[in-house]
Design an enzyme around this catalytic site. Structure first.
Site, short mmCIF file in Angstrom:
data_model
loop_
_atom_site.label_atom_id
_atom_site.label_comp_id
_atom_site.label_asym_id
_atom_site.label_seq_id
_atom_site.Cartn_x
_atom_site.Cartn_y
_atom_site.Cartn_z
N GLY A 11 -74.70 -10.05 -53.53
CA GLY A 11 -72.88 -9.98 -52.39
C GLY A 11 -71.98 -9.42 -53.26
O GLY A 11 -71.98 -9.10 -54.50
N ILE A 54 -83.50 -17.79 -49.14
CA ILE A 54 -83.23 -19.49 -49.03
C ILE A 54 -83.18 -20.29 -48.59
O ILE A 54 -83.53 -21.55 -48.53
CB ILE A 54 -81.36 -19.24 -49.68
CG1 ILE A 54 -80.99 -20.92 -49.84
CG2 ILE A 54 -80.73 -19.09 -48.10
CD1 ILE A 54 -81.23 -20.49 -52.09
N TYR A 142 -69.37 -20.24 -38.57
CA TYR A 142 -69.05 -20.54 -40.47
C TYR A 142 -67.92 -21.35 -40.51
O TYR A 142 -68.46 -21.97 -41.57
CB TYR A 142 -68.42 -19.05 -40.54
CG TYR A 142 -68.06 -18.72 -41.61
CD1 TYR A 142 -68.73 -18.45 -42.57
CD2 TYR A 142 -66.20 -19.15 -42.24
CE1 TYR A 142 -68.66 -18.35 -44.05
CE2 TYR A 142 -66.86 -18.59 -43.77
CZ TYR A 142 -67.36 -18.19 -45.01
OH TYR A 142 -67.23 -17.56 -45.92
N LYS A 146 -69.09 -24.78 -43.84
CA LYS A 146 -69.04 -24.79 -44.34
C LYS A 146 -67.97 -26.51 -44.91
O LYS A 146 -67.82 -27.04 -45.72
CB LYS A 146 -67.23 -24.04 -44.47
CG LYS A 146 -67.57 -22.91 -44.50
CD LYS A 146 -68.78 -22.49 -46.35
CE LYS A 146 -69.23 -21.06 -46.16
NZ LYS A 146 -69.92 -21.08 -47.24
P1 NAD Z 1 -72.10 -11.31 -49.25
O1 NAD Z 1 -72.10 -11.87 -47.82
O2 NAD Z 1 -71.25 -10.17 -49.55
O3 NAD Z 1 -72.81 -12.45 -49.82
C1 NAD Z 1 -74.30 -13.16 -49.70
C2 NAD Z 1 -75.37 -12.91 -50.01
O4 NAD Z 1 -76.36 -14.01 -49.06
C3 NAD Z 1 -75.97 -11.19 -49.78
O5 NAD Z 1 -76.48 -10.83 -50.94
C4 NAD Z 1 -77.43 -11.61 -48.74
O6 NAD Z 1 -78.21 -10.45 -48.93
C5 NAD Z 1 -77.86 -13.01 -49.06
N1 NAD Z 1 -78.74 -13.69 -47.94
C6 NAD Z 1 -78.37 -13.47 -46.75
N2 NAD Z 1 -78.93 -13.91 -45.81
C7 NAD Z 1 -80.14 -14.68 -46.78
C8 NAD Z 1 -81.02 -15.55 -46.91
N3 NAD Z 1 -82.08 -15.95 -45.89
N4 NAD Z 1 -81.44 -15.88 -48.45
C9 NAD Z 1 -81.01 -14.95 -49.51
N5 NAD Z 1 -79.92 -14.96 -49.55
C10 NAD Z 1 -79.42 -14.21 -48.41
O7 NAD Z 1 -71.22 -12.69 -49.50
P2 NAD Z 1 -69.84 -13.26 -50.52
O8 NAD Z 1 -68.86 -12.46 -49.62
O9 NAD Z 1 -70.51 -12.78 -51.66
O10 NAD Z 1 -69.87 -14.99 -50.46
C11 NAD Z 1 -70.94 -15.53 -50.65
C12 NAD Z 1 -70.02 -16.77 -50.74
O11 NAD Z 1 -69.20 -16.88 -50.76
C13 NAD Z 1 -70.38 -17.37 -48.92
O12 NAD Z 1 -71.11 -18.93 -48.82
C14 NAD Z 1 -69.36 -17.34 -48.15
O13 NAD Z 1 -69.41 -17.84 -46.89
C15 NAD Z 1 -68.85 -17.95 -49.46
N6 NAD Z 1 -66.69 -17.48 -49.43
C16 NAD Z 1 -66.65 -16.24 -49.82
C17 NAD Z 1 -65.47 -15.74 -49.43
C18 NAD Z 1 -65.00 -13.60 -49.58
O14 NAD Z 1 -64.08 -13.25 -49.08
N7 NAD Z 1 -66.26 -12.90 -50.51
C19 NAD Z 1 -64.29 -16.30 -49.11
C20 NAD Z 1 -64.63 -17.81 -48.90
C21 NAD Z 1 -66.08 -18.16 -49.20
N1 SER Z 2 -63.78 -13.70 -46.66
C1 SER Z 2 -64.66 -15.31 -45.83
C2 SER Z 2 -64.47 -14.45 -44.20
O1 SER Z 2 -63.83 -13.42 -43.74
C3 SER Z 2 -63.02 -15.79 -46.12
O2 SER Z 2 -64.69 -16.87 -46.56
O3 SER Z 2 -65.63 -14.48 -44.29
#
Ligand code: NAD
Ligand code: SER
Length: 322
Positions: A11, A54, A142, A146
């Site tokens: 991701g 997962i 979401y 969280k």
């Molecule tokens: P992303 O969507 O880019 O990556 C998430 C990954 O989870 C994907 O590669 C997807 O294939 C995988 N996934 C989905 N379903 C799955 C399953 N059943 N089993 C295994 N893998 C699975 O998200 P990200 O931006 O890398 O975010 C990672 C974490 O950080 C998340 O929990 C997200 O809520 C949190 N987060 C992200 C942001 C942001 O801006 N990117 C901000 C706050 C929190």
């Molecule tokens: N970038 C994330 C979203 O918009 C924040 O948790 O879902």
């Protein structure tokens, strides 16, 4: 941390955290888990790579035992906009996934990193200088996952002494891997639009102020928290962290300084606008600064210059494609 497992490694965060942790702890000591990724980011194949849904507890336990994992960065999850379109899937992946990770951590004595979000707040949360400890009544699926995740991590620490640590990330901005369906994605997409087409149509309206952070700062925050001396931590989970706060017109104006003919229009997506309107304008991250020395390095102008440089370089390498 000696043997690290990263779930959701393909991701937006995972693809870069894998590289950062492999540089720091050795490629062979960082196991990247992909879900359906076939030809994911090249970085994932610089060390061990395994497939994992997962929600499958027995596969997870086998991986943790086979590689003698002692730390799990749990990044697999469903982001805010996708979660709102498929709330049942979001509950299943986000909650079953975290429960599985915490249970395996309890049985196999692992530490766990859990990324919470500005999405853990809701419309009744104070919007400005949002305290770490405050009203949390999110109305998106979401956000509900969280808040539940933050509480579950605290529960496993208090009841079972599982070393859980977590941050509330703001919207993350990066140039390697495109975001996976969140509300803050516009702040990444705008750069692709500006560099490729000199125009962008924004799905959030003017004045929608949100916390944001450049990926380099986010990676440093996660690693610093996991490496922090536990004696310094009076809380473990759900640390507010932020680096900048802006609205679409602010980032547009900043990009325009480097790309003067860039134009932006607005076509509001009601689903994502409603989510964004329920999130804070700016969080107070003083607890993270006090307890483990959090300090961002990228503000809006520095991040914007680096995003334009890196994405332009990528476009040159990839023959005009992005
Ligand atoms: P992303 O969507 O880019 O990556 C998430 C990954 O989870 C994907 O590669 C997807 O294939 C995988 N996934 C989905 N379903 C799955 C399953 N059943 N089993 C295994 N893998 C699975 O998200 P990200 O931006 O890398 O975010 C990672 C974490 O950080 C998340 O929990 C997200 O809520 C949190 N987060 C992200 C942001 C942001 O801006 N990117 C901000 C706050 C929190
Ligand atoms: N970038 C994330 C979203 O918009 C924040 O948790 O879902």
């Amino acid at each position: 941390m000696t043997k690290i497992l990263i779930t959701g490694a393909a991701g937006q965060i995972g693809s870069e955290l894998t590289v950062a942790l492999r540089q720091r702890y050795g490629a062979g000591n960082v196991i990247a888990c992909g879900h359906k990724t076939k030809l994911g980011p090249k970085s994932l194949y610089t060390g061990p790579f395994v497939y994992l849904d997962i929600r499958n507890f027995s596969t997870l336990v086998n991986i943790v035992k086979r590689y003698k994992i002692d730390t799990i960065f749990h990044l697999a999850g469903i982001l805010s906009a996708v979660a709102e379109q498929n709330p049942q899937l979001a509950w299943d992946v986000n909650m079953t996934g975290l429960t599985n990770v915490l249970e395996v951590a309890r049985v196999c004595h692992c530490a766990v990193f859990f990324p919470s979000s500005i999405g853990a707040f809701g419309p009744s949360t104070p919007l400005d200088n949002t305290p770490q400890l405050t009203i949390q009544r999110p109305q998106s699926m979401y956000g509900i996952t969280k808040v539940a995740g933050e509480l579950l991590c605290d529960y496993y620490w208090q009841k079972y002494a599982v070393d859980t640590r977590g941050l509330r990330f703001p919207g993350l901005i990066s140039y390697e891997t495109r975001p996976g369906g969140g509300t803050t994605d516009y702040a990444v997409e705008i750069f692709y639009g500006a560099i490729k087409d000199k125009k962008y149509c924004c799905f959030l309206k003017q004045g929608t102020r949100l916390d944001m952070m450049y990926m380099q700062d986010a990676l440093r925050a996660a690693i610093t928290l996991m490496e922090a001396d536990p004696a310094r931590l009076t809380t473990r989970n759900a640390f507010n962290v932020t680096a900048m706060s802006f609205a679409p017109e602010d980032i547009f104006a900043e990009i325009k300084k480097s790309i003067p003919d860039f134009t932006m229009t607005y076509e509001v997506d009601l689903l994502r606008q409603a989510i964004a309107d329920s999130w804070p304008n700016k969080m107070d991250d003083s607890e993270a600064r006090k307890q483990w020395g959090w300090q961002p390095e990228y503000d809006l102008p520095i991040m914007t210059r680096e995003m334009i440089d890196k994405l332009s370089e990528r476009m040159q390498h990839e023959g005009g494609k992005l």
